[in-house]
Design a protein around this motif. Structure first.
Motif, PDB file in Angstrom:
ATOM      1  N   ALA A 137      24.820  -4.852   4.959  1.00  0.00           N
ATOM      2  CA  ALA A 137      23.162  -5.303   4.579  1.00  0.00           C
ATOM      3  C   ALA A 137      22.936  -4.519   3.376  1.00  0.00           C
ATOM      4  O   ALA A 137      23.630  -3.547   3.025  1.00  0.00           O
ATOM      5  N   GLY A 138      21.975  -5.458   2.608  1.00  0.00           N
ATOM      6  CA  GLY A 138      21.500  -4.531   1.080  1.00  0.00           C
ATOM      7  C   GLY A 138      20.366  -4.131   1.193  1.00  0.00           C
ATOM      8  O   GLY A 138      19.325  -4.677   1.845  1.00  0.00           O
ATOM      9  N   SER A 139      20.026  -2.982   0.405  1.00  0.00           N
ATOM     10  CA  SER A 139      18.916  -2.567   0.260  1.00  0.00           C
ATOM     11  C   SER A 139      18.561  -1.791  -1.153  1.00  0.00           C
ATOM     12  O   SER A 139      19.558  -1.956  -1.888  1.00  0.00           O
ATOM     13  N   GLY A 140      17.524  -1.090  -1.504  1.00  0.00           N
ATOM     14  CA  GLY A 140      17.453  -0.572  -2.739  1.00  0.00           C
ATOM     15  C   GLY A 140      18.312   0.586  -3.030  1.00  0.00           C
ATOM     16  O   GLY A 140      18.642   1.153  -4.024  1.00  0.00           O
ATOM     17  N   GLU A 141      18.942   1.105  -1.931  1.00  0.00           N
ATOM     18  CA  GLU A 141      19.965   2.180  -1.608  1.00  0.00           C
ATOM     19  C   GLU A 141      21.388   1.855  -1.657  1.00  0.00           C
ATOM     20  O   GLU A 141      22.153   2.692  -1.571  1.00  0.00           O
ATOM     21  N   GLY A 142      21.689   0.531  -1.963  1.00  0.00           N
ATOM     22  CA  GLY A 142      22.880   0.048  -2.033  1.00  0.00           C
ATOM     23  C   GLY A 142      23.069  -0.742  -0.500  1.00  0.00           C
ATOM     24  O   GLY A 142      22.324  -1.212  -0.036  1.00  0.00           O
ATOM     25  N   GLU A 143      24.602  -0.971  -0.314  1.00  0.00           N
ATOM     26  CA  GLU A 143      25.088  -1.511   0.882  1.00  0.00           C
ATOM     27  C   GLU A 143      25.466  -0.475   2.025  1.00  0.00           C
ATOM     28  O   GLU A 143      25.744   0.462   1.871  1.00  0.00           O
ATOM     29  N   ARG A 144      25.145  -1.249   3.306  1.00  0.00           N
ATOM     30  CA  ARG A 144      25.431  -0.590   4.441  1.00  0.00           C
ATOM     31  C   ARG A 144      26.246  -1.395   5.540  1.00  0.00           C
ATOM     32  O   ARG A 144      25.861  -2.602   5.605  1.00  0.00           O
ATOM     33  N   GLU A 145      27.365  -1.003   5.924  1.00  0.00           N
ATOM     34  CA  GLU A 145      28.058  -1.723   7.079  1.00  0.00           C
ATOM     35  C   GLU A 145      27.613  -1.234   8.198  1.00  0.00           C
ATOM     36  O   GLU A 145      27.431  -0.320   8.723  1.00  0.00           O
ATOM     37  N   ILE A 146      27.569  -2.599   9.055  1.00  0.00           N
ATOM     38  CA  ILE A 146      26.969  -2.184  10.522  1.00  0.00           C
ATOM     39  C   ILE A 146      27.864  -3.167  11.368  1.00  0.00           C
ATOM     40  O   ILE A 146      28.238  -4.353  11.336  1.00  0.00           O
ATOM     41  N   PRO A 147      28.831  -2.441  12.349  1.00  0.00           N
ATOM     42  CA  PRO A 147      29.797  -3.082  13.038  1.00  0.00           C
ATOM     43  C   PRO A 147      28.789  -3.958  14.178  1.00  0.00           C
ATOM     44  O   PRO A 147      27.774  -3.760  14.577  1.00  0.00           O
ATOM     45  N   ALA A 148      29.412  -5.081  14.354  1.00  0.00           N
ATOM     46  CA  ALA A 148      28.778  -6.085  15.360  1.00  0.00           C
ATOM     47  C   ALA A 148      28.249  -5.580  16.613  1.00  0.00           C
ATOM     48  O   ALA A 148      27.329  -6.025  17.080  1.00  0.00           O
ATOM     49  N   ALA A 149      28.975  -4.801  17.172  1.00  0.00           N
ATOM     50  CA  ALA A 149      28.634  -4.074  18.472  1.00  0.00           C
ATOM     51  C   ALA A 149      27.216  -3.173  18.108  1.00  0.00           C
ATOM     52  O   ALA A 149      26.506  -2.859  19.256  1.00  0.00           O
ATOM     53  N   GLU A 150      26.992  -2.875  17.069  1.00  0.00           N
ATOM     54  CA  GLU A 150      25.723  -2.166  16.751  1.00  0.00           C
ATOM     55  C   GLU A 150      24.510  -3.065  16.135  1.00  0.00           C
ATOM     56  O   GLU A 150      23.387  -2.467  15.875  1.00  0.00           O
ATOM     57  N   PHE A 151      25.046  -4.194  15.745  1.00  0.00           N
ATOM     58  CA  PHE A 151      23.915  -5.068  15.040  1.00  0.00           C
ATOM     59  C   PHE A 151      22.630  -5.472  15.807  1.00  0.00           C
ATOM     60  O   PHE A 151      21.787  -5.733  15.625  1.00  0.00           O
ATOM     61  N   PHE A 152      23.458  -6.062  17.092  1.00  0.00           N
ATOM     62  CA  PHE A 152      22.379  -6.802  17.937  1.00  0.00           C
ATOM     63  C   PHE A 152      21.700  -5.732  19.120  1.00  0.00           C
ATOM     64  O   PHE A 152      22.475  -4.990  19.761  1.00  0.00           O
ATOM     65  N   VAL A 153      20.448  -5.604  18.820  1.00  0.00           N
ATOM     66  CA  VAL A 153      19.752  -4.781  19.381  1.00  0.00           C
ATOM     67  C   VAL A 153      18.878  -5.194  20.818  1.00  0.00           C
ATOM     68  O   VAL A 153      18.817  -4.356  21.816  1.00  0.00           O
ATOM     69  N   ASP A 154      18.246  -6.211  20.480  1.00  0.00           N
ATOM     70  CA  ASP A 154      17.328  -6.958  21.777  1.00  0.00           C
ATOM     71  C   ASP A 154      17.314  -8.391  21.545  1.00  0.00           C
ATOM     72  O   ASP A 154      17.704  -8.867  20.492  1.00  0.00           O
ATOM     73  N   TYR A 155      16.333  -8.839  22.387  1.00  0.00           N
ATOM     74  CA  TYR A 155      16.186 -10.348  21.987  1.00  0.00           C
ATOM     75  C   TYR A 155      15.475 -10.477  20.570  1.00  0.00           C
ATOM     76  O   TYR A 155      14.539  -9.803  20.198  1.00  0.00           O
ATOM     77  N   TRP A 156      16.007 -11.003  19.824  1.00  0.00           N
ATOM     78  CA  TRP A 156      15.401 -11.321  18.368  1.00  0.00           C
ATOM     79  C   TRP A 156      15.160 -10.162  17.443  1.00  0.00           C
ATOM     80  O   TRP A 156      14.392 -10.087  16.676  1.00  0.00           O
ATOM     81  N   GLU A 157      16.100  -9.079  17.728  1.00  0.00           N
ATOM     82  CA  GLU A 157      15.964  -7.875  17.143  1.00  0.00           C
ATOM     83  C   GLU A 157      17.298  -7.168  16.598  1.00  0.00           C
ATOM     84  O   GLU A 157      17.922  -7.297  17.519  1.00  0.00           O
TER      85      GLU A 157
END
Length: 284
Positions: A137-157
């Motif tokens: 993920a990219g933002s104004g603060e740079g890049e952040r890595e998110i493991p797939a196991a943590e990326f999906f939170v809920d329906y469409w979230e």
């Protein structure tokens, strides 16, 4: 129906895109539009602004990065399924992508957009989860890595933060000895999966050394069938595999809708997992 009113901005750079998103928490990213536009038309989404990222070169392409394949968020499904490096090093991704909707959608829809939409009935989230991919993920603060196991939170979230945009996904190369298969049960060729199973199986001396299994549409997020993965370790192909797959629906919460009830989806998960494991174990 006619969408609600919104502003439109075509971003000229990744920096401009994340700046626009950070300035308005109700803004949405517009990529291929194959998921977002139907929601707008049905007024199921009310963004105040659409930030068009379709012309950002930073988000495009499929890249061989040594120990992993990096798939840009704006890479289309068609580009992914025909990529030589994906077919050679991450064939499960190509197999599942070929089942997404129809050719028209695959030519316009994007790999990252499908994942960031976080529809549990989508084919690709379970695949990336099974392969233990990493979202960037990219933002104004740079890049952040998110493991797939943590990326999906809920329906469409997803776990993307306000002002972040999905840049791409890193898919590890599992190497030699692995076989792959994606098994999908759906009513028509273009419809969502009632249940889908992404399977990666590593064989050694006639036994299953390791298995990774991701389930589609068996809960509010894609699900890893950890109980089956554990049971299959060290097992030879045979009747025991079918017995191990009886645990496929463990710790799941399948939805109830017009297409299927939860008990039917649990049954499908067991049957399709068995098929996926056998086909993956026999694939080159």
């Amino acid at each position: 129906m006619i969408p609600a009113q919104f502003d439109y901005v075509r971003a000229g750079s990744l920096g401009e895109a994340v700046q626009e998103l950070a300035a308005d928490e109700d803004a949405k990213v517009l990529a291929g539009g194959q998921s977002l536009l139907p929601l707008l038309r049905l007024r199921l989404a009310y963004p105040s602004k659409l930030v068009d990222v379709s012309r950002l070169p930073e988000l495009t392409g499929v890249h061989d990065r040594g120990d992993h394949v990096f798939i840009g968020a704006m890479a289309t499904h068609d580009e992914v399924m025909h990529s030589g490096v994906v077919n050679a090093d991450c064939p499960l991704v190509a197999l599942a992508t070929k089942t997404v909707a129809d050719p028209a959608v695959r030519h316009r829809g994007t790999f990252g957009g499908s994942l960031a939409h976080c529809d549990p009935a989508g084919d690709l989230p379970a695949v990336v989860l099974a392969l233990e991919g990493v979202f960037v993920a990219g933002s104004g603060e740079g890049e952040r890595e998110i493991p797939a196991a943590e990326f999906f939170v809920d329906y469409w979230e997803s776990s993307l933060r306000p002002g972040e945009i999905l840049v791409g996904v890193r898919i590890p190369k599992l190497g030699a000895g692995w076989g792959y298969h994606y098994e999908k049960f759906h009513r028509t060729a273009q419809s969502w999966a009632i249940v889908g199973v992404a399977a990666a199986v590593k064989r050694s001396n006639g036994t299953i050394e390791e298995a990774r299994i991701g389930l589609t549409n068996m809960g509010p997020t894609p699900v890893r069938a950890h109980a089956v993965e554990t049971a299959l370790r060290g097992m030879q192909l045979g009747d025991q595999v079918r017995q191990a797959c009886e645990e496929a629906a463990a710790d799941t919460s399948p939805p109830s809708d017009l297409h299927a009830q939860p008990d039917y989806r649990r049954h499908l998960a067991k049957v399709l997992t068995h098929r996926a494991i056998l086909n993956a174990a026999k694939s080159p």
